[in-house]
Design an enzyme around this catalytic site. Structure first.
Site, PDB file in Angstrom:
ATOM      1  N   GLY A  85      40.062  43.760  39.330  1.00  0.00           N
ATOM      2  CA  GLY A  85      39.782  43.054  38.046  1.00  0.00           C
ATOM      3  C   GLY A  85      38.837  42.065  37.972  1.00  0.00           C
ATOM      4  O   GLY A  85      38.159  41.925  37.176  1.00  0.00           O
ATOM      5  N   THR A  86      38.854  41.007  39.027  1.00  0.00           N
ATOM      6  CA  THR A  86      37.826  39.883  38.952  1.00  0.00           C
ATOM      7  C   THR A  86      36.328  40.381  39.068  1.00  0.00           C
ATOM      8  O   THR A  86      35.564  39.734  38.420  1.00  0.00           O
ATOM      9  CB  THR A  86      38.216  38.958  40.097  1.00  0.00           C
ATOM     10  OG1 THR A  86      39.496  38.426  39.872  1.00  0.00           O
ATOM     11  CG2 THR A  86      37.132  37.825  40.260  1.00  0.00           C
ATOM     12  N   ASN A 167      48.997  37.971  30.530  1.00  0.00           N
ATOM     13  CA  ASN A 167      49.626  38.373  31.691  1.00  0.00           C
ATOM     14  C   ASN A 167      50.957  37.443  31.890  1.00  0.00           C
ATOM     15  O   ASN A 167      51.952  37.769  32.579  1.00  0.00           O
ATOM     16  CB  ASN A 167      48.637  38.152  32.999  1.00  0.00           C
ATOM     17  CG  ASN A 167      48.022  36.692  32.787  1.00  0.00           C
ATOM     18  OD1 ASN A 167      47.296  36.423  31.863  1.00  0.00           O
ATOM     19  ND2 ASN A 167      48.192  35.883  33.760  1.00  0.00           N
ATOM     20  N   GLN A 197      46.640  43.920  32.414  1.00  0.00           N
ATOM     21  CA  GLN A 197      47.952  43.818  32.320  1.00  0.00           C
ATOM     22  C   GLN A 197      48.367  45.115  31.327  1.00  0.00           C
ATOM     23  O   GLN A 197      49.527  45.600  31.368  1.00  0.00           O
ATOM     24  CB  GLN A 197      48.286  42.841  31.891  1.00  0.00           C
ATOM     25  CG  GLN A 197      48.668  41.645  32.854  1.00  0.00           C
ATOM     26  CD  GLN A 197      49.470  41.803  33.774  1.00  0.00           C
ATOM     27  OE1 GLN A 197      50.447  42.524  33.779  1.00  0.00           O
ATOM     28  NE2 GLN A 197      49.330  40.835  34.872  1.00  0.00           N
ATOM     29  N   HIS A 219      46.106  47.305  41.305  1.00  0.00           N
ATOM     30  CA  HIS A 219      47.300  46.594  41.751  1.00  0.00           C
ATOM     31  C   HIS A 219      48.330  46.247  40.557  1.00  0.00           C
ATOM     32  O   HIS A 219      49.552  46.184  41.085  1.00  0.00           O
ATOM     33  CB  HIS A 219      47.145  45.577  42.618  1.00  0.00           C
ATOM     34  CG  HIS A 219      47.078  44.495  42.128  1.00  0.00           C
ATOM     35  ND1 HIS A 219      47.927  43.310  42.287  1.00  0.00           N
ATOM     36  CD2 HIS A 219      45.762  43.805  41.699  1.00  0.00           C
ATOM     37  CE1 HIS A 219      47.347  42.346  41.569  1.00  0.00           C
ATOM     38  NE2 HIS A 219      45.910  42.624  41.310  1.00  0.00           N
ATOM     39  N   THR A 256      28.895  51.180  49.408  1.00  0.00           N
ATOM     40  CA  THR A 256      29.385  52.401  49.717  1.00  0.00           C
ATOM     41  C   THR A 256      30.790  52.335  48.993  1.00  0.00           C
ATOM     42  O   THR A 256      31.723  51.410  49.283  1.00  0.00           O
ATOM     43  CB  THR A 256      29.607  52.619  51.071  1.00  0.00           C
ATOM     44  OG1 THR A 256      28.296  52.736  51.616  1.00  0.00           O
ATOM     45  CG2 THR A 256      30.284  54.143  51.287  1.00  0.00           C
ATOM     46  N   CYS A 356      54.686  22.747  40.249  1.00  0.00           N
ATOM     47  CA  CYS A 356      54.829  21.348  40.686  1.00  0.00           C
ATOM     48  C   CYS A 356      54.110  21.401  41.812  1.00  0.00           C
ATOM     49  O   CYS A 356      54.121  21.724  42.833  1.00  0.00           O
ATOM     50  CB  CYS A 356      56.282  21.433  41.086  1.00  0.00           C
ATOM     51  SG  CYS A 356      56.898  19.539  41.692  1.00  0.00           S
TER      52      CYS A 356
END
Length: 414
Positions: A85-86, A167, A197, A219, A256, A356
């Site tokens: 995706g990135t 997401n 998503q 994924h 490739t 946190c």
């Protein structure tokens, strides 16, 4: 659900928590794994080679491309395999913005609830290539207002990037309407949607969406990590390459091709290409999600188990009438999500809507953009069901989460 996917026992015999974090990643589907396994030893040739080993790999790659195209309802020539995706996001946005040398002066539009890969790419172009950037706000449900986009489009707007489904909270954007209104103002503007998503959870027909670019992340849909694709509509002007090299992927993505992973993506897409198969998958995930939501709401005083956020200490985030079928973003008032996660991590695997760091709680940019009250946002969990989730999983997970929240509330009151 597949028992192979749903086996909560590790290889060394440890008992694993119930998995409700499918928006973070999905396991490789057993059917996909079974299809990939023979390729490890039988299809290792370079698909660019002219001999039999290369031809076998090329044929396998062609099959995978056809399977992906079938799921997206596009032609095979419009599918470009990427590493995920990135990369696809960067290729679409940077490639479009930097056509002709990217000397600046152009305009980009995105929304405040995008994945960080989109936002950081847009910020990079603003800060390093002198692009003007408009970040559209969203309403309390996380939706982009059509009129806001219409008013933001300019004559020099090069690309718009608005995700298909969020997401964190699952809200589905009216992409078809957004594309139409944007192009009614500037017919030359190009439109990218991050569907990472959405693919495999809702229908993603590019002919209906009318987008120029669409991102897929393997994924997220039961394919391996490290593989994805970018849909590039036929007729779109050639965009700049993200990487320089040989002429792979019809000259659009050097390097490739990873035949094994591409075949995994193809087989994963083949599982929901038929509308009936997709509807069955969606119904299962939604049934599990709705049951989970109802049990949590009932525990905290909503006898009807509705999604109206009527409980005084519980809030359901996102557009409850138009969201991904598997996604539940639930906030608990006056408790901290990392406290809940720490308590349940051995029994339920899910994500938080806040983090946190050094005793300071940071609320996600999505919840901030939706103006979720801080006392709720700090206690947000994202629970995402999958094709493997069972009714027993839901019953156990709801009980574990509710007991953890009760314990956190009780500890705070002492």
């Amino acid at each position: 659900p597949s028992s192979a996917v749903n086996d909560y026992t590790s290889q060394d015999g440890r008992s694993l928590p119930i998995y409700l974090d499918n928006n973070a990643t999905t396991p490789i589907h057993p059917v996909v794994a079974a299809k990939m396994a023979p390729l490890l030893s039988s299809c290792w040739g370079n698909p660019s080679s002219g001999h039999v080993f290369g031809r076998d790999a090329h044929h396998a790659l062609d099959r995978a491309r056809k399977q992906v195209a079938g799921a997206l309802k596009c032609s095979v020539e419009e599918v470009v395999f990427t590493s995920g995706g990135t990369e696809s996001i960067n290729h679409a946005i940077r490639g479009t913005a930097l056509i002709g040398g990217g000397k600046g002066g152009g305009h980009i539009i995105t929304s405040a609830v995008e994945h960080v890969a989109v936002l950081k790419t847009c910020y990079y172009l603003r800060d390093n290539h002198d692009f003007q950037l408009t970040v559209l706000p969203v309403d309390e449900k996380g939706s982009v207002r059509v009129d806001d986009l219409k008013n933001a489009v300019r004559d020099n707007t090069k690309i718009i990037s608005i995700m298909l489904a969020n997401n964190e909270v699952g809200t589905i954007q009216p992409i078809n309407q957004l594309v139409k209104v944007a192009k009614s103002v500037n017919s030359n503007v190009l439109f990218h949607t991050d569907a990472s998503q959405a693919v495999g959870k809702i229908r993603t027909d590019v002919q209906d969406l009318k987008v120029d670019f669409l991102t897929v992340a393997g994924h997220k849909l039961y394919a391996p990590k490290g593989i994805g694709c970018l849909y590039i509509r036929s007729g779109v002007p050639a965009i700049g390459p993200l990487m320089l090299g040989a002429g792979h992927e019809n000259g659009r993505r050097a390097g490739t091709e990873n035949v094994l992973l591409a075949c995994g993506l193809g087989e994963a897409c083949a599982l929901f290409t038929d509308d009936a198969d997709l509807k069955q998958r969606v119904l299962h995930m939604k049934t599990m999600r709705d049951d989970l939501q109802a049990r949590i709401l009932q525990h905290f005083g909503d006898s009807k188990g509705s999604s109206s956020s009527s409980c005084c200490c519980v809030r359901i985030n996102g557009d409850v009438d138009n969201r991904l079928p598997n996604t539940l973003s639930v906030s608990f008032k006056s408790v901290l999500s990392h406290t809940i996660l720490g308590s349940i991590q051995d029994q339920v695997a899910c994500s938080a809507g806040s983090a946190c760091h050094s005793n300071e709680v940071s609320i996600s940019h999505v919840l901030k953009a939706m103006q979720v009250p801080a006392e709720f946002a700090r206690g947000t969990l994202r629970l995402s069901t999958g094709v493997h989730t069972t009714s027993e999983d839901v019953q156990k997970a709801a009980k574990v989460v509710c007991e953890a929240v009760e314990a956190a509330l009780k500890a705070q009151s002492q």
